[in-house]
Design a protein around this motif. Structure first.
Motif, PDB file in Angstrom:
ATOM      1  N   GLY A  35       0.617  -1.301   0.121  1.00 22.17           N
ATOM      2  CA  GLY A  35      -0.106   0.060   0.043  1.00 22.17           C
ATOM      3  C   GLY A  35       0.670   1.336   0.037  1.00 22.17           C
ATOM      4  N   GLY A  36       1.941   1.285  -0.550  1.00 16.92           N
ATOM      5  CA  GLY A  36       2.939   2.095  -0.459  1.00 16.92           C
ATOM      6  C   GLY A  36       2.948   2.977  -1.789  1.00 16.92           C
ATOM      7  N   SER A  37       3.833   3.714  -1.946  1.00 13.88           N
ATOM      8  CA  SER A  37       3.710   4.648  -3.443  1.00 13.88           C
ATOM      9  C   SER A  37       4.218   3.710  -4.439  1.00 13.88           C
ATOM     10  CB  SER A  37       4.628   5.753  -3.168  1.00 13.88           C
ATOM     11  OG  SER A  37       4.268   6.732  -2.317  1.00 13.88           O
ATOM     12  N   VAL A  38       3.553   3.544  -5.356  1.00 16.91           N
ATOM     13  CA  VAL A  38       3.694   2.529  -6.706  1.00 16.91           C
ATOM     14  C   VAL A  38       3.482   3.709  -7.957  1.00 16.91           C
ATOM     15  CG1 VAL A  38       3.122   0.484  -5.646  1.00 16.91           C
ATOM     16  CG2 VAL A  38       1.174   1.746  -7.027  1.00 16.91           C
ATOM     17  N   ASN A  39       4.353   3.414  -8.608  1.00 21.07           N
ATOM     18  CA  ASN A  39       4.385   4.461  -9.995  1.00 21.07           C
ATOM     19  C   ASN A  39       4.892   3.420 -11.198  1.00 21.07           C
ATOM     20  OD1 ASN A  39       7.347   4.482 -10.229  1.00 21.07           O
ATOM     21  ND2 ASN A  39       7.215   5.999  -8.371  1.00 21.07           N
ATOM     22  N   LYS A  40       4.931   3.918 -12.359  1.00 19.79           N
ATOM     23  CA  LYS A  40       5.386   2.948 -13.508  1.00 19.79           C
ATOM     24  C   LYS A  40       6.586   2.598 -13.551  1.00 19.79           C
ATOM     25  CE  LYS A  40       6.453   7.046 -16.175  1.00 19.79           C
ATOM     26  NZ  LYS A  40       6.404   7.924 -17.371  1.00 19.79           N
ATOM     27  N   ASN A  41       7.382   3.244 -12.709  1.00 24.15           N
ATOM     28  CA  ASN A  41       9.032   2.580 -12.720  1.00 24.15           C
ATOM     29  C   ASN A  41       9.119   1.600 -11.539  1.00 24.15           C
ATOM     30  OD1 ASN A  41       9.906   4.655 -14.419  1.00 24.15           O
ATOM     31  ND2 ASN A  41       9.746   6.095 -12.856  1.00 24.15           N
ATOM     32  N   ASN A  42       8.344   1.552 -10.589  1.00 25.67           N
ATOM     33  CA  ASN A  42       8.649   0.398  -9.538  1.00 25.67           C
ATOM     34  C   ASN A  42       7.454  -0.673  -9.311  1.00 25.67           C
ATOM     35  OD1 ASN A  42       6.463   1.714  -7.907  1.00 25.67           O
ATOM     36  ND2 ASN A  42       7.605   2.594  -6.393  1.00 25.67           N
ATOM     37  N   GLY A  54      -0.133  -7.955  -4.934  1.00 26.91           N
ATOM     38  CA  GLY A  54      -0.805  -6.692  -5.435  1.00 26.91           C
ATOM     39  C   GLY A  54      -0.339  -5.529  -4.919  1.00 26.91           C
ATOM     40  N   ALA A  55      -0.907  -4.468  -5.419  1.00 27.30           N
ATOM     41  CA  ALA A  55      -0.659  -3.140  -4.976  1.00 27.30           C
ATOM     42  C   ALA A  55      -1.753  -2.189  -4.848  1.00 27.30           C
ATOM     43  CB  ALA A  55       0.512  -2.390  -5.632  1.00 27.30           C
ATOM     44  N   LEU A  56      -1.804  -1.344  -3.973  1.00 25.27           N
ATOM     45  CA  LEU A  56      -2.871  -0.209  -4.027  1.00 25.27           C
ATOM     46  C   LEU A  56      -2.443   0.909  -4.496  1.00 25.27           C
ATOM     47  CD1 LEU A  56      -4.169  -1.039  -0.446  1.00 25.27           C
ATOM     48  CD2 LEU A  56      -5.174  -1.730  -2.450  1.00 25.27           C
ATOM     49  N   VAL A  57      -3.098   1.546  -5.732  1.00 25.75           N
ATOM     50  CA  VAL A  57      -2.249   2.581  -6.143  1.00 25.75           C
ATOM     51  C   VAL A  57      -2.928   3.928  -5.658  1.00 25.75           C
ATOM     52  CG1 VAL A  57      -2.211   3.582  -8.605  1.00 25.75           C
ATOM     53  CG2 VAL A  57      -2.177   1.257  -8.378  1.00 25.75           C
ATOM     54  N   GLY A  58      -2.177   4.782  -5.354  1.00 23.05           N
ATOM     55  CA  GLY A  58      -2.717   6.080  -4.521  1.00 23.05           C
ATOM     56  C   GLY A  58      -2.935   7.026  -5.615  1.00 23.05           C
ATOM     57  N   SER A  59      -2.244   8.228  -5.158  1.00 23.19           N
ATOM     58  CA  SER A  59      -2.605   9.309  -6.154  1.00 23.19           C
ATOM     59  C   SER A  59      -2.261   9.156  -7.677  1.00 23.19           C
ATOM     60  CB  SER A  59      -1.477  10.427  -5.544  1.00 23.19           C
ATOM     61  OG  SER A  59      -0.299  10.211  -5.672  1.00 23.19           O
ATOM     62  N   LYS A  60      -1.502   8.365  -8.126  1.00 20.68           N
ATOM     63  CA  LYS A  60      -1.337   7.887  -9.090  1.00 20.68           C
ATOM     64  C   LYS A  60      -2.454   7.757  -9.986  1.00 20.68           C
ATOM     65  CE  LYS A  60       3.000   9.180  -9.138  1.00 20.68           C
ATOM     66  NZ  LYS A  60       3.487  10.419  -9.692  1.00 20.68           N
ATOM     67  N   SER A  61      -3.498   7.082  -9.440  1.00 23.20           N
ATOM     68  CA  SER A  61      -4.673   6.413  -9.958  1.00 23.20           C
ATOM     69  C   SER A  61      -5.624   7.916 -10.499  1.00 23.20           C
ATOM     70  CB  SER A  61      -5.474   5.773  -9.189  1.00 23.20           C
ATOM     71  OG  SER A  61      -5.919   6.585  -8.087  1.00 23.20           O
ATOM     72  N   LEU A  62      -5.027   9.006 -10.172  1.00 17.85           N
ATOM     73  CA  LEU A  62      -5.952  10.165 -10.521  1.00 17.85           C
ATOM     74  C   LEU A  62      -5.499  10.933 -11.661  1.00 17.85           C
ATOM     75  CD1 LEU A  62      -6.158  11.904  -6.891  1.00 17.85           C
ATOM     76  CD2 LEU A  62      -7.940  10.459  -8.078  1.00 17.85           C
ATOM     77  N   ILE A  63      -4.141  10.225 -12.185  1.00 20.14           N
ATOM     78  CA  ILE A  63      -3.765  10.773 -13.280  1.00 20.14           C
ATOM     79  C   ILE A  63      -3.623   9.566 -14.492  1.00 20.14           C
ATOM     80  CG2 ILE A  63      -1.464  11.575 -14.665  1.00 20.14           C
ATOM     81  CD1 ILE A  63      -0.665  12.222 -11.504  1.00 20.14           C
ATOM     82  N   PRO A  64      -4.775   9.795 -15.611  1.00 19.46           N
ATOM     83  CA  PRO A  64      -5.109   8.863 -16.278  1.00 19.46           C
ATOM     84  C   PRO A  64      -3.825   8.068 -16.834  1.00 19.46           C
ATOM     85  CG  PRO A  64      -6.778  10.328 -16.629  1.00 19.46           C
ATOM     86  CD  PRO A  64      -5.455  10.998 -15.647  1.00 19.46           C
ATOM     87  N   GLU A  65      -2.937   8.985 -17.424  1.00 22.35           N
ATOM     88  CA  GLU A  65      -1.657   8.503 -18.428  1.00 22.35           C
ATOM     89  C   GLU A  65      -0.903   7.529 -17.320  1.00 22.35           C
ATOM     90  OE1 GLU A  65      -2.195  11.655 -18.104  1.00 22.35           O
ATOM     91  OE2 GLU A  65      -3.390  11.967 -19.875  1.00 22.35           O
ATOM     92  N   GLU A  66      -0.547   8.041 -16.184  1.00 23.05           N
ATOM     93  CA  GLU A  66       0.134   7.207 -14.955  1.00 23.05           C
ATOM     94  C   GLU A  66      -0.558   5.877 -14.562  1.00 23.05           C
ATOM     95  OE1 GLU A  66       3.242   7.755 -13.032  1.00 23.05           O
ATOM     96  OE2 GLU A  66       3.740   9.662 -14.209  1.00 23.05           O
ATOM     97  N   PHE A  67      -1.868   6.221 -14.310  1.00 22.83           N
ATOM     98  CA  PHE A  67      -2.485   4.803 -13.873  1.00 22.83           C
ATOM     99  C   PHE A  67      -2.488   3.932 -14.986  1.00 22.83           C
ATOM    100  CE2 PHE A  67      -6.382   2.555 -13.045  1.00 22.83           C
ATOM    101  CZ  PHE A  67      -6.089   2.009 -11.943  1.00 22.83           C
ATOM    102  N   SER A  68      -2.762   4.170 -16.239  1.00 22.61           N
ATOM    103  CA  SER A  68      -2.919   3.212 -17.377  1.00 22.61           C
ATOM    104  C   SER A  68      -1.276   2.556 -17.562  1.00 22.61           C
ATOM    105  CB  SER A  68      -3.264   3.905 -18.649  1.00 22.61           C
ATOM    106  OG  SER A  68      -2.254   4.936 -19.213  1.00 22.61           O
ATOM    107  N   GLN A  69      -0.346   3.281 -17.458  1.00 23.29           N
ATOM    108  CA  GLN A  69       1.103   2.721 -17.485  1.00 23.29           C
ATOM    109  C   GLN A  69       1.247   1.727 -16.338  1.00 23.29           C
ATOM    110  OE1 GLN A  69       3.771   6.040 -17.845  1.00 23.29           O
ATOM    111  NE2 GLN A  69       3.342   6.052 -19.981  1.00 23.29           N
ATOM    112  N   ILE A  70       0.835   2.171 -15.157  1.00 26.70           N
ATOM    113  CA  ILE A  70       0.982   1.072 -13.906  1.00 26.70           C
ATOM    114  C   ILE A  70       0.353  -0.289 -14.129  1.00 26.70           C
ATOM    115  CG2 ILE A  70       0.455   1.036 -11.637  1.00 26.70           C
ATOM    116  CD1 ILE A  70       0.721   3.806 -11.343  1.00 26.70           C
TER     117      ILE A  70
END
Length: 73
Positions: A35-42, A54-70
């Motif tokens: 449940g920590g910070s996940v992004n397209k790089n990690n 699995g992972a819980l996506v936090g603030s990056k889920s609010l950015i469609p481009e980032e979320f889709s890459q994750i």
């Protein structure tokens, strides 16, 4: 954010506690997510850890481009 190795160590410890309390069968069936910070790089390194289910996506889920890459990783 935690390194994938740190996250694995913590989640592994949680799984060991569940095993001691409820047995190996239950411990293996429980899904534990990071449940920590996940992004397209990690994300790949985190979800490839043996005890992370699995992972819980936090603030990056609010950015469609980032979320889709994750989610496509």
């Amino acid at each position: 954010p935690a390194t994938p190795e740190d996250a694995e160590k913590s989640i592994s410890y949680i799984r060991i506690l569940i095993k001691k309390l409820y047995g190996e069968n239950i411990a293996n069936q429980i899904r534990i997510q990071y449940g920590g910070s996940v992004n397209k790089n990690n994300i790949q390194n985190i979800i490839n850890m043996p005890n992370i289910d699995g992972a819980l996506v936090g603030s990056k889920s609010l950015i469609p481009e980032e979320f889709s890459q994750i989610t496509l990783s």
